[in-house]
Design a protein around this motif. Structure first.
Motif, PDB file in Angstrom:
ATOM      1  N   SER A 183       0.836  -1.201   0.000  1.00 16.86           N
ATOM      2  CA  SER A 183       0.000   0.000   0.000  1.00 16.86           C
ATOM      3  C   SER A 183       0.871   1.252   0.000  1.00 16.86           C
ATOM      4  CB  SER A 183      -0.918   0.014   1.220  1.00 16.86           C
ATOM      5  OG  SER A 183      -0.154   0.243   2.394  1.00 16.86           O
ATOM      6  N   ILE A 184       0.283   2.363  -0.383  1.00 14.16           N
ATOM      7  CA  ILE A 184       1.006   3.634  -0.368  1.00 14.16           C
ATOM      8  C   ILE A 184       1.425   4.005   1.055  1.00 14.16           C
ATOM      9  CG2 ILE A 184       0.816   6.110  -0.823  1.00 14.16           C
ATOM     10  CD1 ILE A 184      -0.877   5.338  -3.314  1.00 14.16           C
ATOM     11  N   PRO A 185       0.528   3.919   2.051  1.00 13.12           N
ATOM     12  CA  PRO A 185       0.984   4.228   3.418  1.00 13.12           C
ATOM     13  C   PRO A 185       2.133   3.320   3.884  1.00 13.12           C
ATOM     14  CG  PRO A 185      -1.393   4.295   3.339  1.00 13.12           C
ATOM     15  CD  PRO A 185      -0.926   3.727   2.017  1.00 13.12           C
ATOM     16  N   ALA A 186       2.073   2.033   3.533  1.00 13.95           N
ATOM     17  CA  ALA A 186       3.152   1.114   3.939  1.00 13.95           C
ATOM     18  C   ALA A 186       4.472   1.500   3.275  1.00 13.95           C
ATOM     19  CB  ALA A 186       2.781  -0.325   3.595  1.00 13.95           C
ATOM     20  N   ALA A 187       4.423   1.896   2.012  1.00 10.52           N
ATOM     21  CA  ALA A 187       5.637   2.308   1.303  1.00 10.52           C
ATOM     22  C   ALA A 187       6.220   3.574   1.919  1.00 10.52           C
ATOM     23  CB  ALA A 187       5.331   2.515  -0.177  1.00 10.52           C
ATOM     24  N   LEU A 188       5.363   4.518   2.260  1.00 12.30           N
ATOM     25  CA  LEU A 188       5.843   5.756   2.880  1.00 12.30           C
ATOM     26  C   LEU A 188       6.390   5.497   4.284  1.00 12.30           C
ATOM     27  CD1 LEU A 188       3.075   8.211   1.647  1.00 12.30           C
ATOM     28  CD2 LEU A 188       5.484   8.161   0.935  1.00 12.30           C
ATOM     29  N   ARG A 189       5.737   4.617   5.023  1.00 13.42           N
ATOM     30  CA  ARG A 189       6.239   4.249   6.357  1.00 13.42           C
ATOM     31  C   ARG A 189       7.644   3.669   6.243  1.00 13.42           C
ATOM     32  NH1 ARG A 189       3.300  -0.278   7.795  1.00 13.42           N
ATOM     33  NH2 ARG A 189       5.015  -1.445   6.908  1.00 13.42           N
ATOM     34  N   GLU A 190       7.835   2.734   5.323  1.00 10.44           N
ATOM     35  CA  GLU A 190       9.147   2.118   5.152  1.00 10.44           C
ATOM     36  C   GLU A 190      10.191   3.143   4.723  1.00 10.44           C
ATOM     37  OE1 GLU A 190       9.926  -0.903   6.265  1.00 10.44           O
ATOM     38  OE2 GLU A 190       7.839  -0.853   6.901  1.00 10.44           O
ATOM     39  N   HIS A 191       9.810   4.053   3.846  1.00  6.13           N
ATOM     40  CA  HIS A 191      10.741   5.089   3.394  1.00  6.13           C
ATOM     41  C   HIS A 191      11.170   5.974   4.566  1.00  6.13           C
ATOM     42  CE1 HIS A 191      12.620   8.137   0.900  1.00  6.13           C
ATOM     43  NE2 HIS A 191      11.957   9.033   1.620  1.00  6.13           N
ATOM     44  N   ILE A 192      10.225   6.409   5.353  1.00  2.65           N
ATOM     45  CA  ILE A 192      10.541   7.298   6.483  1.00  2.65           C
ATOM     46  C   ILE A 192      11.364   6.562   7.545  1.00  2.65           C
ATOM     47  CG2 ILE A 192       9.519   8.568   8.419  1.00  2.65           C
ATOM     48  CD1 ILE A 192       7.361   9.523   6.369  1.00  2.65           C
TER      49      ILE A 192
ATOM     50  N   LEU B 122       6.294  14.271  14.651  1.00  2.50           N
ATOM     51  CA  LEU B 122       5.665  13.615  15.797  1.00  2.50           C
ATOM     52  C   LEU B 122       6.598  12.576  16.396  1.00  2.50           C
ATOM     53  CD1 LEU B 122       2.070  13.063  14.354  1.00  2.50           C
ATOM     54  CD2 LEU B 122       2.735  14.684  16.122  1.00  2.50           C
ATOM     55  N   ALA B 123       7.232  11.805  15.530  1.00  2.00           N
ATOM     56  CA  ALA B 123       8.104  10.720  15.993  1.00  2.00           C
ATOM     57  C   ALA B 123       9.324  11.250  16.729  1.00  2.00           C
ATOM     58  CB  ALA B 123       8.535   9.866  14.809  1.00  2.00           C
ATOM     59  N   ARG B 124       9.887  12.339  16.238  1.00  2.00           N
ATOM     60  CA  ARG B 124      11.107  12.866  16.863  1.00  2.00           C
ATOM     61  C   ARG B 124      10.842  13.396  18.271  1.00  2.00           C
ATOM     62  NH1 ARG B 124      13.991  14.878  11.654  1.00  2.00           N
ATOM     63  NH2 ARG B 124      15.200  13.002  11.267  1.00  2.00           N
ATOM     64  N   ALA B 125       9.581  13.672  18.575  1.00  2.00           N
ATOM     65  CA  ALA B 125       9.235  14.171  19.907  1.00  2.00           C
ATOM     66  C   ALA B 125       8.968  13.021  20.887  1.00  2.00           C
ATOM     67  CB  ALA B 125       8.002  15.070  19.812  1.00  2.00           C
TER      68      ALA B 125
ATOM     69  N   ALA C 173       6.689   5.237  17.256  1.00  6.68           N
ATOM     70  CA  ALA C 173       5.758   6.324  16.964  1.00  6.68           C
ATOM     71  C   ALA C 173       5.400   6.359  15.481  1.00  6.68           C
ATOM     72  CB  ALA C 173       6.354   7.660  17.402  1.00  6.68           C
ATOM     73  N   VAL C 174       6.400   6.179  14.602  1.00  5.74           N
ATOM     74  CA  VAL C 174       6.119   6.152  13.162  1.00  5.74           C
ATOM     75  C   VAL C 174       5.206   4.978  12.823  1.00  5.74           C
ATOM     76  CG1 VAL C 174       7.162   5.730  10.881  1.00  5.74           C
ATOM     77  CG2 VAL C 174       8.181   7.402  12.434  1.00  5.74           C
ATOM     78  N   GLU C 175       5.507   3.829  13.370  1.00  7.79           N
ATOM     79  CA  GLU C 175       4.684   2.644  13.089  1.00  7.79           C
ATOM     80  C   GLU C 175       3.244   2.846  13.569  1.00  7.79           C
ATOM     81  OE1 GLU C 175       7.075  -0.437  14.847  1.00  7.79           O
ATOM     82  OE2 GLU C 175       8.341  -0.579  13.058  1.00  7.79           O
ATOM     83  N   ALA C 176       3.062   3.439  14.739  1.00 12.50           N
ATOM     84  CA  ALA C 176       1.715   3.681  15.261  1.00 12.50           C
ATOM     85  C   ALA C 176       0.966   4.688  14.388  1.00 12.50           C
ATOM     86  CB  ALA C 176       1.791   4.181  16.700  1.00 12.50           C
TER      87      ALA C 176
END
Length: 193
Positions: A85-94, A166-169, A176-179
Motif C-alpha cells: 500500500s502507499i501508506p506502507a511504502a511511505l512508512r518504510e521510506h521514512i 511527531l516521531a522525533r518528539a 511512533a512512526v509505526e503507530a
C-alpha cells in the motif's frame, strides 16, 4: 555526473560543497548560534557575496539535498513493490531514510543533535520537509488515478510527512512512526478514492 558537467559547473558544485562542509564543521564545533556567515565564508575561502550566490542563509547551508528528498518520496510511491500500500511504502521510506538512517554513526548522531537542539534548524528542517507535500500528493493521486488536487491524497501526503516531527518528539521514534502509519493505513483503506 561530474563527467557531464562543464568546468564552470564543477567549480560551482565544488564551492557549494566546500561552503556546506565548512558550515557544518563550524556548527558542530562551536554551535549554530556562535557561527556567523562571515565565519563560514572565511573557512571556505570565499566572500560572503559568493556564499549568498549558493545559499539563501545559514539554515540552508545545513540542508543541501532538498530535491533529492522529494524525488525519493515520490519514488517510494511510484516504485513500491506490487501489493504494498502507499501508506506502507511511505512508512518504510521514512523509517529507513529518516529514523534508522545513520544508526550507529556518531557523526550523524552529532548532526541530528545539532538540528534537534537548535530551534532555527529544527523549524527550517520541518518547513523544508513539508514543502514536499504537493509533489507527494500528486504522485499519490496519479498512482491511484485520482484528480491531482484530490483532498484525500493531499491529506495522506500531509499526515505522512508530519509523522516525522511527531516521531522525533517521542522516546521511541520508530514505534511512533509505526503507530501513526497504522492509523493512516486504516484511514486510507476507508477513504481512498
Amino acid at each position: 555526473m561530474t563527467e557531464t558537467m562543464g568546468r564552470r559547473e564543477r567549480k560551482k558544485a565544488a564551492t557549494r560543497q566546500a561552503l556546506a562542509d565548512a558550515a557544518l564543521q563550524l556548527f558542530l564545533e562551536r554551535g549554530y548560534d556562535q557561527v556567523g556567515i562571515k565565519d563560514i565564508a572565511d573557512a571556505a575561502d570565499v566572500s560572503t557575496t559568493t556564499l549568498f550566490k549558493h545559499f539563501s542563509g545559514k539554515e540552508a547551508l545545513v540542508f543541501d539535498d532538498d530535491a533529492g528528498q522529494e524525488a525519493a518520496l515520490v519514488a517510494a510511491v511510484r516504485e513500491r513493490p506490487q501489493g504494498r500500500s502507499i501508506p506502507a511504502a511511505l512508512r518504510e521510506h521514512i523509517l529507513k531514510n529518516k529514523i534508522d538512517a545513520g544508526a550507529g554513526d556518531s557523526e550523524f548522531a552529532r548532526f541530528m543533535a545539532l538540528v534537534d537542539g537548535t530551534p532555527a534548524l529544527r523549524d527550517y528542517a520541518h518547513r523544508m520537509w513539508l514543502r514536499h507535500e504537493v509533489a507527494l500528493a500528486q504522485a499519490i493521486a496519479e498512482d491511484i488515478g485520482a484528480a491531482k488536487d484530490d483532498p484525500v491524497c493531499a491529506a495522506l501526503a500531509r499526515f505522512a510527512l508530519e509523522t516525522l516531527s511527531l516521531a522525533r518528539a517521542q522516546p521511541d521514534s520508530r514505534k511512533a512512526v509505526e503507530a501513526a502509519f497504522a492509523l493512516l493505513e486504516k484511514g486510507w483503506q476507508v477513504a481512498a478514492p
